[in-house]
Design an enzyme around this catalytic site. Structure first.
Site, PDB file in Angstrom:
ATOM      1  N   ASN A  36       0.832  -1.189   0.076  1.00 60.76           N
ATOM      2  CA  ASN A  36       0.120  -0.104  -0.095  1.00 60.76           C
ATOM      3  C   ASN A  36       0.835   1.047   0.113  1.00 60.76           C
ATOM      4  O   ASN A  36       1.425   1.535   0.963  1.00 60.76           O
ATOM      5  CB  ASN A  36      -0.910   0.109   1.357  1.00 60.76           C
ATOM      6  CG  ASN A  36      -1.764   1.333   1.462  1.00 60.76           C
ATOM      7  OD1 ASN A  36      -1.859   1.893   0.611  1.00 60.76           O
ATOM      8  ND2 ASN A  36      -2.514   1.201   2.673  1.00 60.76           N
TER       9      ASN A  36
ATOM     10  N   LYS B 178       0.096   4.319  -0.229  1.00 60.94           N
ATOM     11  CA  LYS B 178      -0.581   5.376   0.185  1.00 60.94           C
ATOM     12  C   LYS B 178      -0.225   6.683  -0.696  1.00 60.94           C
ATOM     13  O   LYS B 178      -0.321   6.396  -1.887  1.00 60.94           O
ATOM     14  CB  LYS B 178      -0.230   5.553   1.484  1.00 60.94           C
ATOM     15  CG  LYS B 178      -0.075   4.399   2.603  1.00 60.94           C
ATOM     16  CD  LYS B 178       0.030   4.472   3.927  1.00 60.94           C
ATOM     17  CE  LYS B 178      -0.389   3.335   4.614  1.00 60.94           C
ATOM     18  NZ  LYS B 178      -0.267   3.386   6.001  1.00 60.94           N
TER      19      LYS B 178
ATOM     20  N   HIS C   5      -9.797   1.148   4.115  1.00 60.83           N
ATOM     21  CA  HIS C   5      -8.475   1.144   5.083  1.00 60.83           C
ATOM     22  C   HIS C   5      -8.683   2.414   6.421  1.00 60.83           C
ATOM     23  O   HIS C   5      -9.445   2.964   6.157  1.00 60.83           O
ATOM     24  CB  HIS C   5      -7.333   1.870   4.299  1.00 60.83           C
ATOM     25  CG  HIS C   5      -6.054   1.688   4.930  1.00 60.83           C
ATOM     26  ND1 HIS C   5      -5.562   2.836   5.805  1.00 60.83           N
ATOM     27  CD2 HIS C   5      -4.958   0.848   4.796  1.00 60.83           C
ATOM     28  CE1 HIS C   5      -4.340   2.520   6.212  1.00 60.83           C
ATOM     29  NE2 HIS C   5      -3.836   1.236   5.670  1.00 60.83           N
TER      30      HIS C   5
ATOM     31  N   GLU D 298      -7.322   4.540   7.626  1.00 56.85           N
ATOM     32  CA  GLU D 298      -6.923   5.916   7.171  1.00 56.85           C
ATOM     33  C   GLU D 298      -8.118   6.490   6.057  1.00 56.85           C
ATOM     34  O   GLU D 298      -8.431   8.036   6.357  1.00 56.85           O
ATOM     35  CB  GLU D 298      -5.649   6.256   6.224  1.00 56.85           C
ATOM     36  CG  GLU D 298      -4.428   6.035   7.303  1.00 56.85           C
ATOM     37  CD  GLU D 298      -3.330   5.350   6.641  1.00 56.85           C
ATOM     38  OE1 GLU D 298      -3.042   5.428   5.525  1.00 56.85           O
ATOM     39  OE2 GLU D 298      -2.283   4.681   7.292  1.00 56.85           O
TER      40      GLU D 298
ATOM     41  N   GLU E 172      -5.743  -5.239  10.354  1.00 57.66           N
ATOM     42  CA  GLU E 172      -4.606  -4.103  10.703  1.00 57.66           C
ATOM     43  C   GLU E 172      -5.010  -3.396  11.907  1.00 57.66           C
ATOM     44  O   GLU E 172      -5.803  -2.399  11.908  1.00 57.66           O
ATOM     45  CB  GLU E 172      -4.577  -2.883   9.554  1.00 57.66           C
ATOM     46  CG  GLU E 172      -4.120  -3.828   8.179  1.00 57.66           C
ATOM     47  CD  GLU E 172      -3.997  -2.492   7.296  1.00 57.66           C
ATOM     48  OE1 GLU E 172      -2.686  -2.900   6.617  1.00 57.66           O
ATOM     49  OE2 GLU E 172      -4.457  -1.425   6.941  1.00 57.66           O
TER      50      GLU E 172
ATOM     51  N   GLY F 282       2.290   2.197  10.834  1.00 54.15           N
ATOM     52  CA  GLY F 282       3.078   3.192  10.783  1.00 54.15           C
ATOM     53  C   GLY F 282       3.950   3.537  12.130  1.00 54.15           C
ATOM     54  O   GLY F 282       4.418   4.449  12.136  1.00 54.15           O
TER      55      GLY F 282
ATOM     56  N   SER G   1       3.113  -2.364  10.366  1.00 58.24           N
ATOM     57  CA  SER G   1       4.525  -2.361  10.707  1.00 58.24           C
ATOM     58  C   SER G   1       5.180  -3.641  10.503  1.00 58.24           C
ATOM     59  O   SER G   1       5.984  -4.175  11.167  1.00 58.24           O
ATOM     60  CB  SER G   1       4.639  -1.961  12.306  1.00 58.24           C
ATOM     61  OG  SER G   1       4.432  -0.629  12.323  1.00 58.24           O
TER      62      SER G   1
HETATM   63  P1  PGA Z   1       2.558   0.233   7.712  1.00 59.85           P
HETATM   64  O1  PGA Z   1       1.155   0.281   6.846  1.00 59.85           O
HETATM   65  O2  PGA Z   1       3.182  -0.998   7.172  1.00 59.85           O
HETATM   66  O3  PGA Z   1       3.383   1.477   7.265  1.00 59.85           O
HETATM   67  O4  PGA Z   1       2.451  -0.195   9.078  1.00 59.85           O
HETATM   68  C1  PGA Z   1       0.287  -0.644   6.819  1.00 59.85           C
HETATM   69  C2  PGA Z   1      -0.991  -0.071   6.248  1.00 59.85           C
HETATM   70  O5  PGA Z   1      -1.345   0.928   6.601  1.00 59.85           O
HETATM   71  O6  PGA Z   1      -1.524  -0.780   5.101  1.00 59.85           O
END
Ligand code: PGA
Length: 252
Positions: A8, A10, A93, A95, A160, A166, A205
């Site tokens: 992803n 983003k 997601h 976000e 997740e 993150g 992560s």
């Molecule tokens: P990350 O993000 O690997 O940076 O923690 C995962 C995601 O948001 O899908």
């Protein structure tokens, strides 16, 4: 079943760097026995899809509108993603749930639109840190699954935990195994036999250093990778760790 490793990206990547990243992933892909997908921003999706044509790396969008077309300024329809060369799409997601107030209902309608237009949905669920501390993580995710997936769901689910995205923090292996076991049970209960076929990804992560341990856990069928998917070496390192485990019958 082989593990699915989805990147992803983003809101990262202008044309030149996105193409270079896609090409670097493609170069390492044939040596990896996991399924690979990259989800670039919509602005470079067609370009990335073109550079990945004929390689084993799939391409996905990061969201789509539930409507087929019409008055939705700034939004992207499932058919448009397909038209650009995508065959996958991340939906719901955390976000988007936070920044764009997406509800389970909205996510379920997007899943329908995606499926109708030939995209495989990767639906994200996961609890906040407060929900986990209150011991409500399983309950939260159970409700998200019930609300976000249509009864005939045929896609991928990504667990997740929001507090792991993150942050460099992950749940313990026991906690991931517990949640994935719970999610498999919910999928079977809510979707019947079809719930057994849904691949369950872990996201939050995931790095080359923790991938082997996470991907080996029961009912973990792959990873949704954010930050580490922006470096081809890291993304491929995660894929290699997963691929080493992808024996027939292993992985879930
Ligand atoms: P990350 O993000 O690997 O940076 O923690 C995962 C995601 O948001 O899908």
């Amino acid at each position: 079943m082989r593990h699915l490793i989805a990147g992803n990206w983003k809101m990262n990547g202008l044309a030149a760097e996105a193409t270079a990243l896609a090409e670097a992933v493609a170069q390492g892909a044939s040596a990896v026995s996991a399924d690979l997908v990259v989800c670039p921003p919509a602005t470079v999706l067609a370009r990335v899809a073109q550079s990945l044509a004929g390689t084993p790396v799939g391409v996905g969008g990061q969201d789509c509108n539930a409507a087929a077309s019409g008055a939705h300024t700034g939004d992207i329809a499932a058919a448009m993603l397909r038209d650009c060369g995508a065959t996958w799409v991340i939906l719901g997601h955390s976000e988007r749930r936070a920044d764009h107030h997406e509800t389970d209902d909205m996510v379920r309608q997007k899943v329908r639109a995606a499926t109708e237009h030939g995209l495989v949905p990767i639906v994200c669920v996961g609890e906040t840190e407060a929900q986990r501390q209150a011991g409500r993580h399983a309950e939260t995710v159970g409700w998200q699954i019930a609300g976000s997936l249509p009864k005939d769901f045929a896609g991928v689910l990504a667990y997740e935990p929001i507090w792991a995205i993150g942050t460099g923090r992950t749940p313990t292996e026991a906690e991931v195994a517990e949640m994935h076991g719970f999610i498999r049970g919910e999928l079977r209960r809510q979707l019947g036999a079809a719930g057994q076929a849904v691949r369950i990804l872990y996201g939050g992560s995931v790095k080359p250093a923790n991938a082997a341990a996470l991907m080996a856990l029961p009912e973990v069928g792959g990873a949704l990778v954010g930050g580490a998917s922006l470096m081809a070496a890291d993304f491929l390192g995660i894929a290699r760790a997963a691929g080493a485990l992808s024996k027939p019958g292993a992985g879930g």
